[in-house]
Write a protein that holds these residues in place. Sequence first.
Motif, PDB file in Angstrom:
ATOM      1  N   MET A  11      -0.690  -3.214  -5.659  1.00 28.25           N
ATOM      2  CA  MET A  11      -1.916  -4.023  -5.636  1.00 28.25           C
ATOM      3  C   MET A  11      -1.932  -4.925  -4.401  1.00 28.25           C
ATOM      4  O   MET A  11      -2.974  -5.083  -3.765  1.00 28.25           O
ATOM      5  N   GLN A  12      -0.785  -5.482  -4.049  1.00 27.14           N
ATOM      6  CA  GLN A  12      -0.699  -6.307  -2.846  1.00 27.14           C
ATOM      7  C   GLN A  12      -0.955  -5.466  -1.601  1.00 27.14           C
ATOM      8  O   GLN A  12      -1.650  -5.885  -0.677  1.00 27.14           O
ATOM      9  N   GLN A  13      -0.420  -4.256  -1.573  1.00 27.70           N
ATOM     10  CA  GLN A  13      -0.644  -3.350  -0.452  1.00 27.70           C
ATOM     11  C   GLN A  13      -2.129  -3.028  -0.320  1.00 27.70           C
ATOM     12  O   GLN A  13      -2.671  -3.003   0.790  1.00 27.70           O
ATOM     13  N   VAL A  14      -2.788  -2.789  -1.444  1.00 27.13           N
ATOM     14  CA  VAL A  14      -4.226  -2.500  -1.433  1.00 27.13           C
ATOM     15  C   VAL A  14      -4.998  -3.698  -0.874  1.00 27.13           C
ATOM     16  O   VAL A  14      -5.860  -3.546  -0.008  1.00 27.13           O
ATOM     17  N   GLU A  15      -4.679  -4.875  -1.365  1.00 27.46           N
ATOM     18  CA  GLU A  15      -5.365  -6.081  -0.892  1.00 27.46           C
ATOM     19  C   GLU A  15      -5.165  -6.283   0.602  1.00 27.46           C
ATOM     20  O   GLU A  15      -6.106  -6.621   1.326  1.00 27.46           O
ATOM     21  N   ASP A  16      -3.935  -6.085   1.079  1.00 28.64           N
ATOM     22  CA  ASP A  16      -3.643  -6.238   2.505  1.00 28.64           C
ATOM     23  C   ASP A  16      -4.403  -5.215   3.344  1.00 28.64           C
ATOM     24  O   ASP A  16      -4.965  -5.553   4.395  1.00 28.64           O
ATOM     25  N   ALA A  17      -4.423  -3.974   2.887  1.00 27.24           N
ATOM     26  CA  ALA A  17      -5.126  -2.915   3.624  1.00 27.24           C
ATOM     27  C   ALA A  17      -6.623  -3.208   3.684  1.00 27.24           C
ATOM     28  O   ALA A  17      -7.256  -3.042   4.732  1.00 27.24           O
ATOM     29  N   ILE A  18      -7.173  -3.643   2.570  1.00 28.13           N
ATOM     30  CA  ILE A  18      -8.609  -3.950   2.533  1.00 28.13           C
ATOM     31  C   ILE A  18      -8.923  -5.144   3.429  1.00 28.13           C
ATOM     32  O   ILE A  18      -9.891  -5.121   4.187  1.00 28.13           O
ATOM     33  N   ARG A  19      -8.108  -6.171   3.359  1.00 28.90           N
ATOM     34  CA  ARG A  19      -8.334  -7.362   4.185  1.00 28.90           C
ATOM     35  C   ARG A  19      -8.311  -6.993   5.669  1.00 28.90           C
ATOM     36  O   ARG A  19      -9.198  -7.390   6.439  1.00 28.90           O
ATOM     37  N   TYR A  20      -7.320  -6.218   6.084  1.00 32.48           N
ATOM     38  CA  TYR A  20      -7.204  -5.825   7.488  1.00 32.48           C
ATOM     39  C   TYR A  20      -8.380  -4.947   7.907  1.00 32.48           C
ATOM     40  O   TYR A  20      -8.980  -5.154   8.974  1.00 32.48           O
ATOM     41  N   ALA A  21      -8.749  -3.995   7.073  1.00 31.05           N
ATOM     42  CA  ALA A  21      -9.861  -3.096   7.395  1.00 31.05           C
ATOM     43  C   ALA A  21     -11.180  -3.866   7.475  1.00 31.05           C
ATOM     44  O   ALA A  21     -11.991  -3.619   8.370  1.00 31.05           O
TER      45      ALA A  21
END
Length: 89
Positions: A11-21
């Motif tokens: 979930m943290q990885q998803v949040e980080d990927a979305i934030r960066y994108a």
Amino acid sequence: MATRDSMDNLMQQVEDAIRYAEEQYKQSSLQEQYNDDDYTKALQQLEDTYLDITKMAHSANSQQRDQLHRMRLQLQQLQNTMILEGENL
């Protein structure tokens, strides 16, 4: 069943990927141009995260699979938006 820690990490990885994108998408929209490398990196990060979600779904229980499905849809929507934006720039 996927462990709670592995789900939390994903979930943290998803949040980080979305934030960066989203950051790359905003920059490209504001500047009407974008940094190819960063934009591509953001799209690749979304794709890698999508694949990680798919892998995790194999060992998840039904409640976790539902949560993973929602995350996958969120990533796909952002990917599609960024790809369409990239074509317009």
